[in-house]
Design an enzyme around this catalytic site. Structure first.
Site, PDB file in Angstrom:
ATOM      1  CG  PHE A  11      -7.261   8.773 -20.496  1.00  0.00           C
ATOM      2  CD1 PHE A  11      -8.240   9.416 -21.252  1.00  0.00           C
ATOM      3  CD2 PHE A  11      -6.181   8.181 -21.150  1.00  0.00           C
ATOM      4  CE1 PHE A  11      -8.151   9.448 -22.642  1.00  0.00           C
ATOM      5  CE2 PHE A  11      -6.092   8.217 -22.536  1.00  0.00           C
ATOM      6  CZ  PHE A  11      -7.073   8.842 -23.285  1.00  0.00           C
ATOM      7  CB  ILE A  12      -7.819   3.901 -20.441  1.00  0.00           C
ATOM      8  CG1 ILE A  12      -6.686   4.678 -21.118  1.00  0.00           C
ATOM      9  CG2 ILE A  12      -8.310   2.782 -21.366  1.00  0.00           C
ATOM     10  CD1 ILE A  12      -5.402   3.881 -21.305  1.00  0.00           C
ATOM     11  CB  ALA A  82      -1.603   1.526 -13.410  1.00  0.00           C
ATOM     12  CB  SER A  84      -0.902   5.619 -16.006  1.00  0.00           C
ATOM     13  OG  SER A  84      -1.335   6.971 -15.914  1.00  0.00           O
ATOM     14  CB  THR A 124       1.895  -0.314 -21.314  1.00  0.00           C
ATOM     15  OG1 THR A 124       2.617   0.580 -22.145  1.00  0.00           O
ATOM     16  CG2 THR A 124       2.837  -0.810 -20.226  1.00  0.00           C
ATOM     17  CG  ASP A 125       3.427   0.498 -26.574  1.00  0.00           C
ATOM     18  OD1 ASP A 125       3.499   1.113 -25.496  1.00  0.00           O
ATOM     19  OD2 ASP A 125       3.376   1.079 -27.683  1.00  0.00           O
ATOM     20  CD  GLU A 126       5.817   3.607 -21.731  1.00  0.00           C
ATOM     21  OE1 GLU A 126       6.669   3.574 -20.833  1.00  0.00           O
ATOM     22  OE2 GLU A 126       5.217   4.641 -22.045  1.00  0.00           O
ATOM     23  CE1 TYR A 149       2.574   2.719 -16.322  1.00  0.00           C
ATOM     24  CE2 TYR A 149       3.808   2.841 -18.387  1.00  0.00           C
ATOM     25  CZ  TYR A 149       2.627   2.578 -17.699  1.00  0.00           C
ATOM     26  OH  TYR A 149       1.515   2.171 -18.396  1.00  0.00           O
ATOM     27  CE  LYS A 153       0.566  -1.531 -16.675  1.00  0.00           C
ATOM     28  NZ  LYS A 153      -0.777  -1.462 -16.015  1.00  0.00           N
ATOM     29  CG  ASN A 248       7.124  12.501 -29.050  1.00  0.00           C
ATOM     30  OD1 ASN A 248       6.257  11.658 -29.229  1.00  0.00           O
ATOM     31  ND2 ASN A 248       8.086  12.354 -28.165  1.00  0.00           N
TER      32      ASN A 248
HETATM   33  P1  NAD Z   1      -4.792   7.133 -15.298  1.00  0.00           P
HETATM   34  O1  NAD Z   1      -3.554   7.556 -14.576  1.00  0.00           O
HETATM   35  O2  NAD Z   1      -5.548   8.133 -16.088  1.00  0.00           O
HETATM   36  O3  NAD Z   1      -5.828   6.475 -14.273  1.00  0.00           O
HETATM   37  C1  NAD Z   1      -5.429   5.567 -13.282  1.00  0.00           C
HETATM   38  C2  NAD Z   1      -6.629   5.314 -12.376  1.00  0.00           C
HETATM   39  O4  NAD Z   1      -6.237   4.346 -11.397  1.00  0.00           O
HETATM   40  C3  NAD Z   1      -7.087   6.558 -11.610  1.00  0.00           C
HETATM   41  O5  NAD Z   1      -8.498   6.636 -11.613  1.00  0.00           O
HETATM   42  C4  NAD Z   1      -6.560   6.329 -10.206  1.00  0.00           C
HETATM   43  O6  NAD Z   1      -7.342   6.963  -9.195  1.00  0.00           O
HETATM   44  C5  NAD Z   1      -6.618   4.808 -10.110  1.00  0.00           C
HETATM   45  N1  NAD Z   1      -5.659   4.282  -9.128  1.00  0.00           N
HETATM   46  C6  NAD Z   1      -4.338   4.556  -9.019  1.00  0.00           C
HETATM   47  N2  NAD Z   1      -3.800   3.898  -7.984  1.00  0.00           N
HETATM   48  C7  NAD Z   1      -4.815   3.171  -7.429  1.00  0.00           C
HETATM   49  C8  NAD Z   1      -4.889   2.270  -6.340  1.00  0.00           C
HETATM   50  N3  NAD Z   1      -3.804   1.992  -5.590  1.00  0.00           N
HETATM   51  N4  NAD Z   1      -6.078   1.698  -6.059  1.00  0.00           N
HETATM   52  C9  NAD Z   1      -7.181   1.977  -6.815  1.00  0.00           C
HETATM   53  N5  NAD Z   1      -7.178   2.833  -7.847  1.00  0.00           N
HETATM   54  C10 NAD Z   1      -5.991   3.420  -8.148  1.00  0.00           C
HETATM   55  O7  NAD Z   1      -4.329   5.905 -16.198  1.00  0.00           O
HETATM   56  P2  NAD Z   1      -4.749   5.527 -17.701  1.00  0.00           P
HETATM   57  O8  NAD Z   1      -3.922   6.327 -18.641  1.00  0.00           O
HETATM   58  O9  NAD Z   1      -6.206   5.539 -17.803  1.00  0.00           O
HETATM   59  O10 NAD Z   1      -4.199   4.021 -17.766  1.00  0.00           O
HETATM   60  C11 NAD Z   1      -5.036   2.940 -17.333  1.00  0.00           C
HETATM   61  C12 NAD Z   1      -4.286   1.634 -17.521  1.00  0.00           C
HETATM   62  O11 NAD Z   1      -3.937   1.479 -18.893  1.00  0.00           O
HETATM   63  C13 NAD Z   1      -2.968   1.554 -16.736  1.00  0.00           C
HETATM   64  O12 NAD Z   1      -2.837   0.242 -16.248  1.00  0.00           O
HETATM   65  C14 NAD Z   1      -1.904   1.843 -17.771  1.00  0.00           C
HETATM   66  O13 NAD Z   1      -0.688   1.210 -17.433  1.00  0.00           O
HETATM   67  C15 NAD Z   1      -2.534   1.241 -19.016  1.00  0.00           C
HETATM   68  N6  NAD Z   1      -2.135   1.847 -20.299  1.00  0.00           N
HETATM   69  C16 NAD Z   1      -2.199   3.208 -20.468  1.00  0.00           C
HETATM   70  C17 NAD Z   1      -1.880   3.743 -21.716  1.00  0.00           C
HETATM   71  C18 NAD Z   1      -1.950   5.232 -21.976  1.00  0.00           C
HETATM   72  O14 NAD Z   1      -1.537   5.674 -23.054  1.00  0.00           O
HETATM   73  N7  NAD Z   1      -2.467   6.045 -21.066  1.00  0.00           N
HETATM   74  C19 NAD Z   1      -1.469   2.897 -22.768  1.00  0.00           C
HETATM   75  C20 NAD Z   1      -1.397   1.522 -22.525  1.00  0.00           C
HETATM   76  C21 NAD Z   1      -1.741   1.001 -21.294  1.00  0.00           C
HETATM   77  O1  DAU Z   2       3.014   3.441 -24.807  1.00  0.00           O
HETATM   78  C1  DAU Z   2       1.992   3.332 -23.853  1.00  0.00           C
HETATM   79  C2  DAU Z   2       2.286   4.283 -22.714  1.00  0.00           C
HETATM   80  O2  DAU Z   2       2.057   5.578 -23.228  1.00  0.00           O
HETATM   81  C3  DAU Z   2       1.438   4.038 -21.471  1.00  0.00           C
HETATM   82  O3  DAU Z   2       1.763   2.793 -20.935  1.00  0.00           O
HETATM   83  C4  DAU Z   2       1.665   5.123 -20.422  1.00  0.00           C
HETATM   84  O4  DAU Z   2       0.762   4.946 -19.345  1.00  0.00           O
HETATM   85  C5  DAU Z   2       1.430   6.469 -21.065  1.00  0.00           C
HETATM   86  O5  DAU Z   2       1.757   7.482 -20.138  1.00  0.00           O
HETATM   87  C6  DAU Z   2       2.268   6.624 -22.321  1.00  0.00           C
HETATM   88  O6  DAU Z   2       3.677   6.734 -22.003  1.00  0.00           O
HETATM   89  P1  DAU Z   2       4.638   7.760 -22.762  1.00  0.00           P
HETATM   90  O7  DAU Z   2       5.810   8.029 -21.914  1.00  0.00           O
HETATM   91  O8  DAU Z   2       4.890   7.338 -24.167  1.00  0.00           O
HETATM   92  O9  DAU Z   2       3.598   9.021 -22.818  1.00  0.00           O
HETATM   93  P2  DAU Z   2       3.805  10.566 -22.560  1.00  0.00           P
HETATM   94  O10 DAU Z   2       2.529  11.217 -22.998  1.00  0.00           O
HETATM   95  O11 DAU Z   2       4.316  10.869 -21.202  1.00  0.00           O
HETATM   96  O12 DAU Z   2       4.936  10.947 -23.607  1.00  0.00           O
HETATM   97  C7  DAU Z   2       4.766  10.695 -24.992  1.00  0.00           C
HETATM   98  C8  DAU Z   2       6.026  11.166 -25.681  1.00  0.00           C
HETATM   99  O13 DAU Z   2       6.098  12.602 -25.591  1.00  0.00           O
HETATM  100  C9  DAU Z   2       7.315  10.666 -25.055  1.00  0.00           C
HETATM  101  O14 DAU Z   2       8.263  10.441 -26.082  1.00  0.00           O
HETATM  102  C10 DAU Z   2       7.774  11.815 -24.155  1.00  0.00           C
HETATM  103  C11 DAU Z   2       7.294  13.034 -24.933  1.00  0.00           C
HETATM  104  N1  DAU Z   2       6.936  14.201 -24.101  1.00  0.00           N
HETATM  105  C12 DAU Z   2       6.052  14.024 -23.081  1.00  0.00           C
HETATM  106  C13 DAU Z   2       5.697  15.072 -22.281  1.00  0.00           C
HETATM  107  C14 DAU Z   2       4.722  14.883 -21.140  1.00  0.00           C
HETATM  108  C15 DAU Z   2       7.452  15.458 -24.396  1.00  0.00           C
HETATM  109  O15 DAU Z   2       8.243  15.625 -25.348  1.00  0.00           O
HETATM  110  N2  DAU Z   2       7.101  16.498 -23.593  1.00  0.00           N
HETATM  111  C16 DAU Z   2       6.245  16.375 -22.529  1.00  0.00           C
HETATM  112  O16 DAU Z   2       6.004  17.382 -21.825  1.00  0.00           O
END
Ligand code: NAD
Ligand code: DAU
Length: 338
Positions: A11-12, A82, A84, A124-126, A149, A153, A248
């Site tokens: 995604f990112i 990652a 994620s 991540t802020d987590e 997770y 991280k 949420n």
């Molecule tokens: P995502 O799950 O959408 O994508 C992860 C990507 O990594 C995929 O393309 C997957 O194929 C690849 N991948 C996984 N394991 C691998 C491996 N062993 N070798 C090579 N490639 C591999 O994740 P995202 O939501 O795009 O997050 C990207 C980064 O940003 C992560 O490090 C995550 O911790 C961080 N992040 C995500 C969020 C969020 O809200 N999604 C917020 C803050 C930080």
């Molecule tokens: O804060 C940054 C993080 O945000 C990233 O590091 C992670 O990769 C990303 O997955 C995300 O983590 P969260 O656990 O916050 O995201 P998620 O979308 O899974 O959930 C957001 C909030 O919504 C959380 O409080 C759980 C709630 N939730 C989530 C799902 C999937 C629900 O209530 N119902 C659901 O079905």
């Protein structure tokens, strides 16, 4: 400048690659294992660019990573790859620890051996854990992760930092809040709720739905990472927040209003174990040092994201087939009793 991006089919990472190819003159090598979350359909707009190359591989494969880094001699590595998703890390922690910790180690080693000029570790802020209001985490805030997770991280952040302190590898760490936008895999809150609502399916809200997250539009995040790549100081950590904290349930209500679907779709379901109640981030350091700021207003970003999911139903049905169905069943059947 040439960069290796890891996880650029996710995604990112894919938003970052599209921005790097479309809006900068960076040359990009994308290393991605194409797990369930990786999707080359996210990159069709850049696939034929002369400044873009895709390499299918695992960041835990030390021989492959070493050969790639030695061959490409990039100026920088931007590390997104990652596992994620928090819920998956609860159901199955092993791949999370493997990719997030061991994979980061493999990359750091190759970067050190090949004297890479910059290693941007995307985190991540987590890692700060759940914060009581009105506190906000700055970069000095203690690490207090709750899930496999976030613990993986936090561990990889510490390992990356150790490579700066001990080996003088020019590491910079970013910690972003919750991202949303187009191409997000529909396991995360916003794309899951949008894709379910558009099909009149139940919207599973964990617990009381009053957990607070800070929402950051994915392109704002990518501009923040570009700013850190260019201007971030070695050995430093930069928070990247969206400055838009919402419970949420408010997000779900806004999404129902935009899709014109009834509130009766909401189902309160069993809570996530160890669920963090509130994240809150200060991005003052990144703003002060680079001039970056989040520009997307949440209402506009959410409406734009919903429109993208409406316009890309083929993408949605593709990623929701196969593995996704098994995951959905495992994560939700016991919660909803359905
Ligand atoms: P995502 O799950 O959408 O994508 C992860 C990507 O990594 C995929 O393309 C997957 O194929 C690849 N991948 C996984 N394991 C691998 C491996 N062993 N070798 C090579 N490639 C591999 O994740 P995202 O939501 O795009 O997050 C990207 C980064 O940003 C992560 O490090 C995550 O911790 C961080 N992040 C995500 C969020 C969020 O809200 N999604 C917020 C803050 C930080
Ligand atoms: O804060 C940054 C993080 O945000 C990233 O590091 C992670 O990769 C990303 O997955 C995300 O983590 P969260 O656990 O916050 O995201 P998620 O979308 O899974 O959930 C957001 C909030 O919504 C959380 O409080 C759980 C709630 N939730 C989530 C799902 C999937 C629900 O209530 N119902 C659901 O079905």
């Amino acid at each position: 400048m040439k960069i290796i991006v890891t996880g650029g089919a996710g995604f990112i990472g894919s938003a970052f690659v599209r921005m790097a190819i479309g809006e900068t003159d960076l040359e990009v090598v994308n290393l991605d294992a194409l797990t369930y979350a990786g999707n080359l359909e996210n990159l069709t707009s850049v696939a034929t660019s002369e400044r873009y190359r895709f390499v299918h591989g695992d960041i835990c494969d030390a021989a492959l990573v070493e050969a790639l880094v030695a061959e490409e001699k990039p100026d920088a590595i931007v590390h997104f790859a990652a596992e994620s998703h928090v819920d998956r890390s609860i159901l199955s922690p092993e791949p999370v620890v493997r990719t997030n910790f061991n994979g980061t180690f493999t990359l750091l080693e190759a970067a050190k051996r090949n004297q890479i000029g910059r290693f941007v570790h995307v985190s991540t802020d987590e890692v700060y854990g759940s914060l009581e209001a009105p506190h906000e985490a700055d970069e000095q805030y203690p690490l207090n992760p709750s899930s496999p997770y976030s613990a993986s991280k936090a561990a990889s952040d510490l390992l990356a930092r150790s490579y700066f302190v001990t080996f003088h590898l020019p590491v910079v760490i970013t910690r972003a809040s919750n991202n949303y936008g187009p191409y997000q895999f529909p396991e995360k809150l916003i794309p899951l709720m949008i894709s379910n609502a558009l099909e009149d399916k139940a919207l599973p809200v964990y617990g009381d739905g009053q957990q607070i997250r800070d929402w950051l539009y994915v392109e704002d995040h990518c501009r923040g990472i570009l700013a850190v790549l260019r201007q971030g100081r070695e050995g430093e950590i930069y928070n990247i927040g969206g400055n838009r904290s919402l419970p949420n349930l408010d997000v779900v209500h806004q999404l129902l209003a935009i899709t014109e679907k009834p509130e009766s779709l909401i189902r309160y379901v069993t809570d996530r174990p160890g669920h963090d109640r509130r994240y809150a981030l200060s991005s003052e350091k990144l703003m002060r040092e680079t001039g970056w700021e989040p520009v997307m207003n949440f209402e506009t970003g959410l409406a734009r994201t919903i429109q993208w999911y409406r316009d890309n139903s083929a993408w949605v049905s593709h990623v929701r087939s196969g593995e996704y169905r098994a995951y959905y069943e495992t994560n939700y059947a016991h919660r909803t009793g359905e």
